[in-house]
Design a protein around this motif. Structure first.
Motif, PDB file in Angstrom:
ATOM      1  N   PRO A 127       6.564  55.825  65.531  1.00  0.00           N
ATOM      2  CA  PRO A 127       5.927  55.498  67.067  1.00  0.00           C
ATOM      3  C   PRO A 127       7.177  54.987  67.995  1.00  0.00           C
ATOM      4  O   PRO A 127       8.124  54.436  67.362  1.00  0.00           O
ATOM      5  CB  PRO A 127       5.007  54.304  66.712  1.00  0.00           C
ATOM      6  CG  PRO A 127       4.970  54.338  65.122  1.00  0.00           C
ATOM      7  CD  PRO A 127       6.055  54.925  64.615  1.00  0.00           C
ATOM      8  N   THR A 128       7.139  55.247  69.194  1.00  0.00           N
ATOM      9  CA  THR A 128       8.179  55.077  70.058  1.00  0.00           C
ATOM     10  C   THR A 128       7.856  53.715  70.729  1.00  0.00           C
ATOM     11  O   THR A 128       7.931  53.379  71.953  1.00  0.00           O
ATOM     12  CB  THR A 128       8.156  56.088  71.483  1.00  0.00           C
ATOM     13  OG1 THR A 128       6.708  56.072  71.988  1.00  0.00           O
ATOM     14  CG2 THR A 128       8.331  57.424  70.722  1.00  0.00           C
ATOM     15  N   ALA A 160      -1.415  50.526  64.535  1.00  0.00           N
ATOM     16  CA  ALA A 160      -2.308  51.620  64.410  1.00  0.00           C
ATOM     17  C   ALA A 160      -1.901  52.715  65.563  1.00  0.00           C
ATOM     18  O   ALA A 160      -1.704  52.481  66.832  1.00  0.00           O
ATOM     19  CB  ALA A 160      -3.754  51.211  64.846  1.00  0.00           C
ATOM     20  N   THR A 161      -1.776  53.979  64.855  1.00  0.00           N
ATOM     21  CA  THR A 161      -1.540  55.135  65.892  1.00  0.00           C
ATOM     22  C   THR A 161      -2.553  56.378  65.665  1.00  0.00           C
ATOM     23  O   THR A 161      -2.602  57.146  66.233  1.00  0.00           O
ATOM     24  CB  THR A 161      -0.086  55.753  65.267  1.00  0.00           C
ATOM     25  OG1 THR A 161      -0.150  55.960  63.747  1.00  0.00           O
ATOM     26  CG2 THR A 161       0.921  54.790  65.806  1.00  0.00           C
ATOM     27  N   VAL A 239       3.973  50.547  59.670  1.00  0.00           N
ATOM     28  CA  VAL A 239       3.711  51.553  60.747  1.00  0.00           C
ATOM     29  C   VAL A 239       3.456  52.934  59.927  1.00  0.00           C
ATOM     30  O   VAL A 239       3.725  52.872  58.461  1.00  0.00           O
ATOM     31  CB  VAL A 239       4.840  52.007  61.423  1.00  0.00           C
ATOM     32  CG1 VAL A 239       5.123  50.833  62.508  1.00  0.00           C
ATOM     33  CG2 VAL A 239       5.964  52.358  60.799  1.00  0.00           C
ATOM     34  N   ALA A 240       2.757  53.924  60.439  1.00  0.00           N
ATOM     35  CA  ALA A 240       2.361  55.236  59.502  1.00  0.00           C
ATOM     36  C   ALA A 240       3.215  56.287  60.453  1.00  0.00           C
ATOM     37  O   ALA A 240       2.645  56.824  61.416  1.00  0.00           O
ATOM     38  CB  ALA A 240       0.975  55.625  59.540  1.00  0.00           C
ATOM     39  N   PRO A 241       4.338  56.592  60.150  1.00  0.00           N
ATOM     40  CA  PRO A 241       5.074  57.518  60.665  1.00  0.00           C
ATOM     41  C   PRO A 241       4.399  58.913  60.856  1.00  0.00           C
ATOM     42  O   PRO A 241       3.666  59.279  59.883  1.00  0.00           O
ATOM     43  CB  PRO A 241       6.410  57.872  59.975  1.00  0.00           C
ATOM     44  CG  PRO A 241       6.648  56.497  59.112  1.00  0.00           C
ATOM     45  CD  PRO A 241       5.140  56.158  58.869  1.00  0.00           C
ATOM     46  N   LYS A 242       4.697  59.859  61.665  1.00  0.00           N
ATOM     47  CA  LYS A 242       4.269  61.203  61.771  1.00  0.00           C
ATOM     48  C   LYS A 242       5.130  61.792  60.939  1.00  0.00           C
ATOM     49  O   LYS A 242       6.261  62.061  60.934  1.00  0.00           O
ATOM     50  CB  LYS A 242       4.094  61.772  63.077  1.00  0.00           C
ATOM     51  CG  LYS A 242       3.709  63.261  63.109  1.00  0.00           C
ATOM     52  CD  LYS A 242       3.578  63.878  64.371  1.00  0.00           C
ATOM     53  CE  LYS A 242       3.250  65.331  64.534  1.00  0.00           C
ATOM     54  NZ  LYS A 242       3.407  65.973  65.756  1.00  0.00           N
ATOM     55  N   PHE A 262      -1.692  65.183  57.058  1.00  0.00           N
ATOM     56  CA  PHE A 262      -0.041  65.111  57.416  1.00  0.00           C
ATOM     57  C   PHE A 262       0.654  66.065  57.505  1.00  0.00           C
ATOM     58  O   PHE A 262       2.065  66.070  57.231  1.00  0.00           O
ATOM     59  CB  PHE A 262       0.384  63.999  55.814  1.00  0.00           C
ATOM     60  CG  PHE A 262      -0.760  62.942  55.688  1.00  0.00           C
ATOM     61  CD1 PHE A 262      -0.596  61.606  56.357  1.00  0.00           C
ATOM     62  CD2 PHE A 262      -1.659  62.926  54.604  1.00  0.00           C
ATOM     63  CE1 PHE A 262      -1.460  60.726  56.389  1.00  0.00           C
ATOM     64  CE2 PHE A 262      -2.431  61.823  54.319  1.00  0.00           C
ATOM     65  CZ  PHE A 262      -2.398  60.749  55.257  1.00  0.00           C
ATOM     66  N   GLY A 263       0.350  67.162  57.984  1.00  0.00           N
ATOM     67  CA  GLY A 263       0.906  68.136  58.170  1.00  0.00           C
ATOM     68  C   GLY A 263       0.671  69.515  57.284  1.00  0.00           C
ATOM     69  O   GLY A 263      -0.007  69.370  56.411  1.00  0.00           O
TER      70      GLY A 263
END
Length: 321
Positions: A127-128, A160-161, A239-242, A262-263
């Motif tokens: 997240p940025t 949360a993202t 955090v939950a990175p993409k 997740f992709g």
């Protein structure tokens, strides 16, 4: 099949390898160890970008708990060298299939192999939020199984993202009774009634509003600041990175991929065999949740399957002659 009797690392990349392993992390090195011990001419192409590089230690790997990722990989490289496995520090940028696989490297060379094991892993997009990237792997974390024990009972925040971040907040509550879920880019209406009931049962506090930055003092995370200026004391943020799977080589070969939350990852059998004949995969190249211990196990399984495949292929060819 090439009988590998040389226990030195060659720099001659000519000729046809039995197997080229693309990726020099836990999965790739584990595969290479099995292949080397099976007397196959094997090359590991290592771009040197392991996913867990930001972490000072890795946990949960029996007998290696607490070891640094860098030391783990260094030992792995020493082990495969004993069995004549070659390693080149380079990046595989393209691959084509004719009678064998031709793997083009960024350095300009092309190496050839009868079989491929692709262990290129994935890339995490964070997240940025100012402070997240700088603190990642230290007090900004993503996995309670990797880091939960080390930060147990501290004041947790969860950034949360997506609505899936609720699951992360519920999971980390097993390591601390003081957990706050910052909704950030998630609207409160996106949480289901079941989400809210479980969060309440876990004692997780829910805070709406966008997170503007992390607060850091004396090189330690001390809190979270919202866009409206409200600040909350926190010493750890999850955090939950993409996840961005590194599937470029698979796509060039026409491998079948399947979409997940997740992709997109290759469709594989239990050994890691893909839909492309002669190509296997292991580690984060085949799934988001593969930890180091899973990746090493997957590399072993894939390599064992490749060894059997080559032996049977050669025997069938001999019978046909």
């Amino acid at each position: 099949m090439t009988r590998n009797k040389d226990v030195t690392q060659s720099k001659d990349l000519t000729g046809i390898y039995d197997v080229v392993v693309v990726g020099g992390g836990a999965a790739g090195l584990s595969a290479a160890l099995v292949l080397g011990r099976s007397r196959l001419r094997t090359l590991v192409v290592d771009a040197g970008e392991p996913r867990n590089a930001p972490s000072a230690h890795m946990q949960g790997y029996l007998t290696r708990d607490g070891m640094s990722p860098a030391e783990f990989l260094a030992l792995g490289r020493q082990e495969i060298a004993r069995y004549g496995v070659e390693l080149v520090r380079d990046r595989a940028v393209d691959v084509a299939r004719d009678e064998d696989f031709a793997v083009r490297l960024a350095g300009g060379e092309t190496v050839h192999a009868r079989r491929l094991i692709v262990t290129t892993g994935l890339r995490d997009e964070l997240p940025t939020v100012p402070g997240v990237a700088e603190r990642y792997g230290r007090d900004v974390l993503h996995c309670p199984f990797c880091h939960g024990w080390e930060v147990r009972d501290e004041r947790f925040g969860v950034l949360a993202t997506s609505p899936l971040s609720v699951h992360q907040a519920l999971m980390v509550s097993g390591w601390s009774d003081d957990v706050t879920l910052f909704l950030h880019t998630v609207a409160e209406r996106e949480l289901s009634d079941d989400d809210l009931r479980r969060l309440a049962a876990a004692g997780v506090k829910v805070v709406p509003g966008e997170v503007a930055a992390l607060r850091v003092e004396d090189d330690r995370l001390t809190g979270v600041r919202l866009a409206d200026g409200t600040a909350y004391d926190r010493t750890v943020v999850f955090v939950a990175p993409k996840a961005v799977p590194q599937t470029g080589l698979m796509e060039r070969l026409g491998a079948q991929l399947q979409e997940t939350p997740f992709g997109a990852y290759p469709v594989v059998d239990p050994t890691g065999r893909t839909s492309v004949p002669g190509v296997w995969t292991a580690g984060n190249a085949m799934g988001f949740a593969e930890q180091v211990v899973h990746a090493a196990s997957g590399g072993y399984r894939a390599a064992s399957a490749v060894v059997g495949d080559l032996i049977m292929s050669d025997l069938d060819a001999a019978v046909a002659e």
